[in-house]
Scaffold this active site. Structure first.
Site, PDB file in Angstrom:
ATOM      1  N   ASP A  87       0.763  -0.964   0.571  1.00 48.51           N
ATOM      2  CA  ASP A  87      -0.028  -0.017  -0.143  1.00 48.51           C
ATOM      3  C   ASP A  87       0.743   0.965  -0.225  1.00 48.51           C
ATOM      4  O   ASP A  87       1.628   1.623   1.071  1.00 48.51           O
ATOM      5  CB  ASP A  87      -1.297  -0.203   0.753  1.00 48.51           C
ATOM      6  CG  ASP A  87      -0.044  -0.184   2.575  1.00 48.51           C
ATOM      7  OD1 ASP A  87       0.063   1.078   3.208  1.00 48.51           O
ATOM      8  OD2 ASP A  87       0.616  -0.862   2.925  1.00 48.51           O
ATOM      9  N   SER A  88       0.557   2.534  -0.468  1.00 52.52           N
ATOM     10  CA  SER A  88       0.495   4.019  -0.685  1.00 52.52           C
ATOM     11  C   SER A  88       2.265   3.161  -1.419  1.00 52.52           C
ATOM     12  O   SER A  88       2.654   2.535  -2.015  1.00 52.52           O
ATOM     13  CB  SER A  88       0.499   4.116   0.727  1.00 52.52           C
ATOM     14  OG  SER A  88       1.281   5.053   0.471  1.00 52.52           O
TER      15      SER A  88
END
Length: 298
Positions: A154-155
């Site tokens: 994520d990210s």
């Protein structure tokens, strides 16, 4: 009088404002790390997983989540946490990794890669690749199929997952990218639309890129700059509609689709960057969908 409609759901807006109120501005890595260690308001705990232990993988500390010790032939996910390459780790992403492992039946290996600015690019990317190579070599011992190893994150971890897939052609069965930063130029329309007021700001993102370093035009820094994306594995891109990084994910999906890659985009309305770990209906749906996608790794 001009009335501006808030694009976040009421529950997401409350969480967004509470998180932003306690989150430092860019410029002080120690302060940012302390803030994330304190946790987001109401962040749910993860489910029980049969076996959770810490070890090393190719010299990189990792945490292994095994929901069914003794099983065989399962997928294995190398998970790369978010945090702007500057903060977070297996502890901050423990609940999410537990949820993915429990719901998918896959073994999840969460990598504690080196952080910037102390360890700028390519340290984190090299650590991610080292963990992938270890996962491929150790998959059968872990009760998994070496041909069903995926990279996920994520990210900033989504960036590292995309970079790892580019660096290891033919070695990755899938890539799961949640709201990844993919282009250091930050020139998309969603940056202008959601760069303020939605927790993750354009000022923070620009500072994270500066700490991480590397040539912004290099595809192992900015995967959206890759000249050729043909041959990349099946891909799931999870995006928040109210996120400055939204358009980068949509553009990468477009490029993958044009190159013949099996790519699916799931865009969740009314939520902001980082929503997967929050007590929101969209987060529960997104995690369940990601787990089902992971379980279906061919």
């Amino acid at each position: 009088m001009t009335v501006t409609r808030d694009e976040l759901s009421p529950a997401a807006r409350r969480l967004c404002d509470a998180m932003a109120a306690g989150f430092p501005g860019p410029g002080d890595a120690a302060a940012l790390r302390a803030a994330v260690a304190a946790g987001a308001p109401g962040r749910p705990a993860g489910p029980e997983v049969a076996s959770v232990y810490d070890t090393t993988a190719g010299g990189v500390p990792v945490r292994v989540y095994d929901p069914a010790p003794g099983a065989a032939g399962r997928p294995l996910a190398v998970y790369l946490h978010g945090g702007g390459w500057v903060m977070c780790g297996p502890d901050t992403h423990d609940a999410l990794c537990r949820a993915l492992a429990a719901a998918s039946g896959a073994v999840v290996v969460s990598a504690d890669y080196r952080l910037a600015p102390e360890h700028p690019w390519p340290a984190a990317a090299d650590d991610a690749l080292a963990v992938l190579l270890w996962a491929r070599a150790e998959a059968q011992r872990l009760g998994c199929d070496p041909a069903r190893v995926v990279v996920a994150g994520d990210s900033s971890g989504g960036n590292l997952a995309a970079v790892t897939a580019l660096r290891a052609p033919g070695m990755v069965a899938g890539q799961l990218l949640a709201y990844p930063p993919l282009d250091a130029s930050m020139g998309s329309e969603s940056v202008a639309a959601y760069g303020r007021g939605y927790f993750h700001t354009a000022a923070h993102m620009a500072w994270y890129w500066d700490q991480y370093g590397g040539d912004p035009a290099h595809p192992h820094v900015s995967p959206l700059r890759a000249a050729d994306v043909m041959g990349l594995p099946r891909t799931l891109i999870v995006l928040a509609d109210c996120d400055l990084l939204r358009d980068e994910g949509l553009e990468y999906a477009r490029r993958l689709g044009e190159a013949g890659v099996d790519c699916e985009v799931r865009l969740y309305p009314g939520v902001f960057h980082g929503f997967l770990g929050l007590p929101l209906p969209a987060a529960r749906a997104a995690v369940a969908g990601a787990a089902a996608w992971l379980a279906a790794t061919p």
